[in-house]
Motif scaffolding. Structure first.
Motif, PDB file in Angstrom:
ATOM      1  N   ASN A 291       0.840  -1.196   0.000  1.00  0.00           N
ATOM      2  CA  ASN A 291       0.000   0.000   0.000  1.00  0.00           C
ATOM      3  C   ASN A 291       0.877   1.249   0.000  1.00  0.00           C
ATOM      4  O   ASN A 291       2.049   1.216   0.379  1.00  0.00           O
ATOM      5  CB  ASN A 291      -0.950   0.000   1.206  1.00  0.00           C
ATOM      6  N   LYS A 292       0.302   2.346  -0.427  1.00  0.00           N
ATOM      7  CA  LYS A 292       1.048   3.599  -0.546  1.00  0.00           C
ATOM      8  C   LYS A 292       1.511   4.116   0.810  1.00  0.00           C
ATOM      9  O   LYS A 292       2.592   4.690   0.930  1.00  0.00           O
ATOM     10  CB  LYS A 292       0.189   4.663  -1.246  1.00  0.00           C
ATOM     11  N   ILE A 293       0.695   3.930   1.845  1.00  0.00           N
ATOM     12  CA  ILE A 293       1.045   4.416   3.181  1.00  0.00           C
ATOM     13  C   ILE A 293       2.379   3.825   3.618  1.00  0.00           C
ATOM     14  O   ILE A 293       3.294   4.532   4.043  1.00  0.00           O
ATOM     15  CB  ILE A 293      -0.054   4.075   4.208  1.00  0.00           C
ATOM     16  N   PHE A 294       2.478   2.511   3.495  1.00  0.00           N
ATOM     17  CA  PHE A 294       3.707   1.836   3.917  1.00  0.00           C
ATOM     18  C   PHE A 294       4.886   2.208   3.029  1.00  0.00           C
ATOM     19  O   PHE A 294       5.966   2.557   3.523  1.00  0.00           O
ATOM     20  CB  PHE A 294       3.515   0.323   3.912  1.00  0.00           C
ATOM     21  N   LEU A 295       4.685   2.127   1.724  1.00  0.00           N
ATOM     22  CA  LEU A 295       5.794   2.371   0.805  1.00  0.00           C
ATOM     23  C   LEU A 295       6.347   3.785   0.967  1.00  0.00           C
ATOM     24  O   LEU A 295       7.568   3.995   0.941  1.00  0.00           O
ATOM     25  CB  LEU A 295       5.336   2.143  -0.635  1.00  0.00           C
ATOM     26  N   ASN A 296       5.452   4.749   1.174  1.00  0.00           N
ATOM     27  CA  ASN A 296       5.896   6.139   1.352  1.00  0.00           C
ATOM     28  C   ASN A 296       6.576   6.381   2.700  1.00  0.00           C
ATOM     29  O   ASN A 296       7.231   7.407   2.889  1.00  0.00           O
ATOM     30  CB  ASN A 296       4.713   7.097   1.196  1.00  0.00           C
ATOM     31  N   SER A 297       6.397   5.452   3.631  1.00  0.00           N
ATOM     32  CA  SER A 297       7.016   5.608   4.957  1.00  0.00           C
ATOM     33  C   SER A 297       8.484   5.164   4.976  1.00  0.00           C
ATOM     34  O   SER A 297       9.202   5.453   5.933  1.00  0.00           O
ATOM     35  CB  SER A 297       6.240   4.801   6.006  1.00  0.00           C
ATOM     36  N   LEU A 298       8.918   4.473   3.932  1.00  0.00           N
ATOM     37  CA  LEU A 298      10.279   3.958   3.881  1.00  0.00           C
ATOM     38  C   LEU A 298      11.250   5.028   3.396  1.00  0.00           C
ATOM     39  O   LEU A 298      10.933   5.806   2.492  1.00  0.00           O
ATOM     40  CB  LEU A 298      10.354   2.744   2.944  1.00  0.00           C
ATOM     41  N   ASP A 299      12.427   5.031   3.985  1.00  0.00           N
ATOM     42  CA  ASP A 299      13.451   5.932   3.466  1.00  0.00           C
ATOM     43  C   ASP A 299      14.046   5.285   2.206  1.00  0.00           C
ATOM     44  O   ASP A 299      13.771   4.107   1.912  1.00  0.00           O
ATOM     45  CB  ASP A 299      14.514   6.249   4.525  1.00  0.00           C
ATOM     46  N   PRO A 300      14.850   6.021   1.423  1.00  0.00           N
ATOM     47  CA  PRO A 300      15.359   5.482   0.160  1.00  0.00           C
ATOM     48  C   PRO A 300      16.089   4.148   0.300  1.00  0.00           C
ATOM     49  O   PRO A 300      15.907   3.251  -0.536  1.00  0.00           O
ATOM     50  CB  PRO A 300      16.302   6.590  -0.327  1.00  0.00           C
ATOM     51  N   GLU A 301      16.903   4.010   1.336  1.00  0.00           N
ATOM     52  CA  GLU A 301      17.636   2.756   1.513  1.00  0.00           C
ATOM     53  C   GLU A 301      16.695   1.602   1.824  1.00  0.00           C
ATOM     54  O   GLU A 301      16.821   0.496   1.277  1.00  0.00           O
ATOM     55  CB  GLU A 301      18.660   2.905   2.642  1.00  0.00           C
TER      56      GLU A 301
END
Length: 327
Positions: A242-252
């Motif tokens: 989901n977008k919520i989770f994916l957007n919560s991750l930093d680039p690494e």
């Protein structure tokens, strides 16, 4: 005075330690699926877990919930994913028809020639467009995991369309599959994956359609005598977050997550072929296995042609023709 200084130092120490503790708290990825671990999906999920946890040095943790322990891959599971109660779900493609009817492509009879044909499709522009269509629902399609071609089981041999008449078959909830069974003179009975064994055992349904690995791991051979290698459709999965989770991750973290998915994709394709071959060998010792002759297959394809007449436009002729055109 000394006592007060000691208290002050303790408070300052706690103030410094607390943020550090929060900073090292691992990112937890809850991964829910309905099959056992000893399936293509289960093997790929384990590969994803091992890759992510090793690559992140333990900073990312993957919790696997197989066999519908947490959610089924129906509306309940999809809603849990959308609201980030879980972070990964791998439903069969047809379960996503509510978001885009084109996901029923896997149910269209005799659309794919072989496993390589399906793999080439998953790497195509048409497949990427299909995954992108989930974004409007807050979902992110990450790829396709194969399970393989579906075959029928029953307590009588099934080789030609007339053998199906009057029988009831468990299917997933799908208008395409209902049309398929109607075309064969049978009745589709939609049931959750976890309910199939009992339904076969109690005679609620006469048979079912599934991949070889699922037929073996779910022990359907205990309640079904005949396996017909019809290869009439496919059961394949869509990997979604989901977008919520994916957007919560930093680039690494995001790179590790996406690399883990790519690694698991390869494992899924390798395991699907291997486990289905192994399952067929084992099932051959427990069931009467029938292969369709060229004439039998032609009769089955002809009988199912009305499915295309009814659902071709709904699934999308552009998609269907793009799949057929893959060499």
């Amino acid at each position: 005075m000394i006592k007060r200084i000691g208290i002050l130092i303790s408070v300052l120490s706690l103030a410094l330690v607390a943020p550090m503790a929060l900073a090292v708290k691992p990112v937890t990825i809850k991964f829910s699926f309905v099959t056992t671990l000893n399936t293509p999906k289960g093997k790929a999920a384990q590969a994803f877990k091992e890759y992510v946890e090793k690559a992140s040095g333990g900073a990312m943790k993957v919790e696997l919930y197989p066999s519908s322990q947490l959610y089924k891959d129906n509306a309940e599971g999809l809603n849990a994913l959308i609201f980030n109660n879980i972070q990964l779900l791998v439903p069969s493609a047809t379960k996503l028809k509510g978001y885009n009817p084109a996901f029923q492509f896997v149910d269209m009879p005799y659309l794919f020639r072989d496993n390589d044909h399906f793999k080439k499709f998953t790497q195509s522009e048409a497949a990427q467009e299909l995954l992108a269509s989930l974004e409007k629902a807050g979902l992110v399609g990450l790829g396709f995991w194969p399970n393989g071609f579906k075959h029928f089981t029953a307590n009588k041999p099934l080789r030609r369309p007339e053998d199906f008449k009057g029988l009831k078959f468990r299917t997933q909830t799908s208008g395409v599959l209902e049309a398929q069974m109607k075309a064969l003179g049978a009745t589709a009975v939609p049931l959750a994956f976890s309910e199939v064994y009992q339904a076969l055992q109690q005679g609620v349904v006469d048979g079912q359609e599934n991949t070889l690995s699922n037929i073996y791991t779910q022990r359907y051979y205990e309640v079904q005598k005949y396996l017909s290698l019809t290869g009439h459709g496919r059961l394949d999965y869509v990997v979604i977050t989901n977008k919520i989770f994916l957007n919560s991750l930093d680039p690494e973290q995001k790179k590790i997550f996406m690399d883990g998915i790519a690694h698991a994709n390869e494992v899924a394709f390798q395991e699907a072929v291997k486990l289905n071959e192994d399952a067929l060998a084992k099932l051959s010792e427990k069931m009467t296995v029938s292969e369709l002759s060229p004439e039998d297959r032609a009769a089955m394809e002809a009988a199912m042609k009305p499915v295309y007449d009814e659902y071709g436009a709904k699934v999308g002729w552009d998609l269907i023709n793009a799949i057929k055109a893959i060499k």
